[in-house]
Scaffold this motif. Structure first.
Motif, PDB file in Angstrom:
ATOM      1  N   ALA A  18     -12.418  -6.356 -11.418  1.00 35.04           N
ATOM      2  CA  ALA A  18     -12.934  -5.033 -11.799  1.00 35.04           C
ATOM      3  C   ALA A  18     -12.821  -4.828 -13.301  1.00 35.04           C
ATOM      4  N   GLU A  19     -13.846  -4.190 -13.855  1.00 31.22           N
ATOM      5  CA  GLU A  19     -13.840  -3.848 -15.281  1.00 31.22           C
ATOM      6  C   GLU A  19     -13.625  -2.356 -15.508  1.00 31.22           C
ATOM      7  N   VAL A  20     -14.018  -1.556 -14.513  1.00 30.17           N
ATOM      8  CA  VAL A  20     -13.803  -0.110 -14.548  1.00 30.17           C
ATOM      9  C   VAL A  20     -13.232   0.303 -13.192  1.00 30.17           C
ATOM     10  N   VAL A  21     -12.210   1.145 -13.230  1.00 25.89           N
ATOM     11  CA  VAL A  21     -11.628   1.688 -12.004  1.00 25.89           C
ATOM     12  C   VAL A  21     -11.624   3.207 -12.130  1.00 25.89           C
ATOM     13  N   SER A  22     -12.007   3.883 -11.054  1.00 27.30           N
ATOM     14  CA  SER A  22     -11.934   5.342 -11.009  1.00 27.30           C
ATOM     15  C   SER A  22     -11.020   5.741  -9.859  1.00 27.30           C
ATOM     16  N   THR A  23     -10.031   6.586 -10.165  1.00 26.56           N
ATOM     17  CA  THR A  23      -9.043   7.019  -9.171  1.00 26.56           C
ATOM     18  C   THR A  23      -9.042   8.534  -9.081  1.00 26.56           C
ATOM     19  N   PHE A  24      -8.268   9.038  -8.107  1.00 22.18           N
ATOM     20  CA  PHE A  24      -8.073  10.477  -7.979  1.00 22.18           C
ATOM     21  C   PHE A  24      -6.609  10.786  -8.249  1.00 22.18           C
ATOM     22  N   VAL A  25      -6.325  12.042  -8.529  1.00 25.99           N
ATOM     23  CA  VAL A  25      -4.981  12.438  -8.960  1.00 25.99           C
ATOM     24  C   VAL A  25      -3.921  12.204  -7.881  1.00 25.99           C
ATOM     25  N   SER A  26      -4.326  12.146  -6.627  1.00 25.62           N
ATOM     26  CA  SER A  26      -3.356  11.949  -5.547  1.00 25.62           C
ATOM     27  C   SER A  26      -2.864  10.510  -5.444  1.00 25.62           C
ATOM     28  N   SER A  27      -3.512   9.580  -6.146  1.00 26.36           N
ATOM     29  CA  SER A  27      -3.102   8.169  -6.105  1.00 26.36           C
ATOM     30  C   SER A  27      -1.818   7.959  -6.904  1.00 26.36           C
ATOM     31  N   LYS A  28      -0.858   7.296  -6.304  1.00 22.59           N
ATOM     32  CA  LYS A  28       0.342   6.869  -7.017  1.00 22.59           C
ATOM     33  C   LYS A  28       0.294   5.348  -7.069  1.00 22.59           C
ATOM     34  N   ILE A  29      -0.040   4.799  -8.225  1.00 20.45           N
ATOM     35  CA  ILE A  29      -0.393   3.386  -8.335  1.00 20.45           C
ATOM     36  C   ILE A  29       0.725   2.615  -9.020  1.00 20.45           C
ATOM     37  N   ASP A  30       1.123   1.507  -8.410  1.00 17.34           N
ATOM     38  CA  ASP A  30       2.129   0.623  -8.984  1.00 17.34           C
ATOM     39  C   ASP A  30       1.523  -0.110 -10.180  1.00 17.34           C
ATOM     40  N   ASN A  31       2.236  -0.084 -11.300  1.00 19.49           N
ATOM     41  CA  ASN A  31       1.730  -0.744 -12.510  1.00 19.49           C
ATOM     42  C   ASN A  31       1.427  -2.223 -12.295  1.00 19.49           C
ATOM     43  N   SER A  32       2.142  -2.855 -11.374  1.00 22.26           N
ATOM     44  CA  SER A  32       1.946  -4.293 -11.161  1.00 22.26           C
ATOM     45  C   SER A  32       0.526  -4.613 -10.704  1.00 22.26           C
ATOM     46  N   LEU A  33      -0.153  -3.642 -10.094  1.00 24.21           N
ATOM     47  CA  LEU A  33      -1.534  -3.880  -9.652  1.00 24.21           C
ATOM     48  C   LEU A  33      -2.463  -4.068 -10.845  1.00 24.21           C
TER      49      LEU A  33
END
Length: 546
Positions: free
Chosen positions: A44-59
């Motif tokens: 992926a070159e662009v990712v769009s998320t929503f505020v409810s996502s809690k994303i691990d930096n390792s991803l």
């Protein structure tokens, strides 16, 4: 052409974003879930998320081509901006999309509370059209609303309140003359608003200065029977304080679109928490608080839904599509840049000086034993080294050896007029049947392996005594409720404690596993110094010894 992944995508998002991105050559992929190990697109070159996502930096480490994250929200505290900046990844947001939308939801919550709509509608189902005086509501006209945070949304709230004939108070560093002239808004300090308003409505961002803005102390200044509305950020309000104020009647009602620990509104996440092997006492308390709030008749909770109208979602997606296209063709708008990481005050942990039973190698536990002359002298030495730390508050246990250690430190560090609290929650582990026994004798009797388990393990049982887990379950809630807010406010706090109390604290602070804690021993005469994040976990550490 860029491979663009939209996470947390609804059917409406898919329809709208496909249309809005149709004039670009981006490859669009929609994922209904938040970014996780199973749905990661490593190219992926662009990712769009929503505020409810809690994303691990390792991803993000696994996405080497990623250049842009476009969050479909105004808030961005679900993203680690400093970390992403280090990877060279830009972040853009949607600065404004639904000022009137959130303001309308604020009044939906307020009207539901003041007209007691949930109770009234349930009464109709049970009793038909019978009138019950328990369900008598109140008018908004002539009531005073206090708006905390007078940005775009706060101003929309003021306009609606004016239409209801309400008196409007707002806090703002810069007085807005237009709203004084046109809407009769009175600008006051926050503390004065708390005292005068019938309704408090929160619309401010979350930062280090207003974490738990609404707490026991601030609620005590509210009018009796005030109503609180929060459509801003959950961590502005301390759940435990809400429960106490609602139970006492000091708060007449609460409307929440956001709340601390809101992920536990999900039964699935609460169930997963309860089934974990490593019991998390504070998370479980948070889940329990939310459960009780949901069951209270004068509390209305909506699931972070204030933004969720067809019109607002389209505005969000319009800005998101423009952000992505503009970035790809050389222009970056609505960029969110990292600011220096939050740094708390210093947490200083110090085990008490040598006690008379330490010298004899006896298990002391809850027995109240004094420190030795050596313990006093070493405490004087460590106190001299702590003098420069500007300690604002001190906590000890109720046992003499911690208080005597602090007395020596106070003398050598010249800590005059510093508040000291002696808390039972910080008392040493109860060693039960082993209290007063010589450790070498016990070790020779049961063997080294069993001795280590007895002395250091997480849940090794002692006849008539406590496990370390039991100590943890009283120490950590006290730390999080009482001590952490002072650290977040920037104050330096000293805890003079016992070996097992400090081991319990360090287990939480450094996220040690049940196995790692087996090898942790806390010696006297070493001050462990920590800066922590807003969850009370270690950001930086150092130590001072004699």
């Amino acid at each position: 052409m860029a491979k663009t992944i939209f996470y947390d995508a609804t059917a409406i998002d898919r329809t709208q974003l496909t249309e809005l991105m149709s004039d670009s050559d981006h490859e669009l992929i929609f994922e209904s879930a938040s970014l996780n190990e199973k749905n990661i697109h490593e190219d992926a070159e662009v990712v769009s998320t929503f505020v409810s996502s809690k994303i691990d930096n390792s991803l993000f480490d696994k996405m080497p081509r990623l250049r842009l994250i476009a969050t479909r929200s105004t808030g961005f505290d679900h993203l680690d901006l400093m970390y992403l900046n280090g990877l060279g990844i830009k972040v853009v947001n949607v600065p404004t999309y639904g000022n009137n939308t959130v303001a309308e939801h604020t009044f939906a919550l307020l009207l539901s509370l003041t007209k007691k709509l949930p109770l009234v509608t349930s009464m109709v189902e049970r009793q038909g059209l019978a009138v019950n005086p328990r369900y008598t509501g109140m008018d908004l006209k002539d009531k005073t609303i206090g708006i905390i945070g007078f940005g775009h949304i706060g101003k929309c709230v003021a306009k609606i309140a004016y239409g209801f004939g309400m008196k409007i108070l707002a806090n703002n560093r810069r007085v807005d003359q237009e709203f004084i002239d046109n809407y009769n808004v009175e600008f006051l300090p926050t503390e004065e608003i708390f005292q005068k308003a019938d309704i408090i409505s929160l619309h401010c961002p979350l930062d280090k200065d207003n974490y738990h803005l609404i707490n026991d102390q601030t609620i005590a200044t509210f009018k009796q029977g005030a109503i609180l509305i929060n459509t801003a950020r959950g961590e502005l309000v301390e759940n435990h304080a809400l429960l106490k104020a609602l139970r006492s009647g000091h708060l007449a009602g609460v409307g929440l679109d956001v709340l601390e620990g809101e992920k536990y509104l999900s039964m699935e996440k609460t169930r997963a928490l309860l089934l974990e092997d490593d019991f998390k006492i504070e998370a479980t308390k948070r889940a329990a608080e939310i459960y009780v709030l949901q069951k209270m008749p004068n509390v209305i909770i909506t699931p972070h839904n204030a933004f969720n109208t067809v019109e607002a979602v389209r505005r969000i997606n319009q800005t998101t599509a423009s952000n992505i296209k503009d970035f790809w063709y050389g222009n970056i708008y609505n960029e969110v840049k990292p600011t220096p990481s939050f740094i708390s005050g210093k947490l200083i942990l110090l085990r008490h000086g040598e006690s008379q039973w330490n010298k004899l190698n006896k298990w002391t536990g809850r027995t109240d034993i004094h420190i030795t002359e050596e313990g006093w002298n070493k405490s004087l030495e460590i106190g001299k080294k702590l003098e420069s730390l500007d300690i604002k508050k001190v906590y000890t246990s109720t046992l003499s050896r911690t208080k005597e250690t602090y007395k020596a430190i106070k003398e050598s560090a010249h800590l005059e007029n510093i508040p000291m609290v002696s808390a039972p929650a910080l008392d040493e582990r109860d060693y039960g049947a082993y209290t007063g026994m010589n450790r070498d004798v016990v070790k020779a009797s049961i063997g080294e392996k069993a001795f280590k388990k007895l002395r250091r393990s997480w849940d090794g049982k002692i006849e008539g005594g406590e496990t370390l887990k039991m100590v943890y379950e009283r120490v950590i809630p006290y730390y999080l409720r009482i001590i952490l807010p002072q650290l977040i406010a920037g104050e330096n706090v000293l805890i003079v404690g016992h070996g097992n109390v400090l081991r319990a604290l360090i287990k939480y602070l450094k996220s040690y596993s049940n196995e790692q804690i087996l090898d942790l021993n806390v010696e006297s005469n070493i001050a462990f110094i920590y800066n922590v994040d807003k969850d009370g976990k270690v950001l930086k550490e150092s130590n001072i010894s004699v």
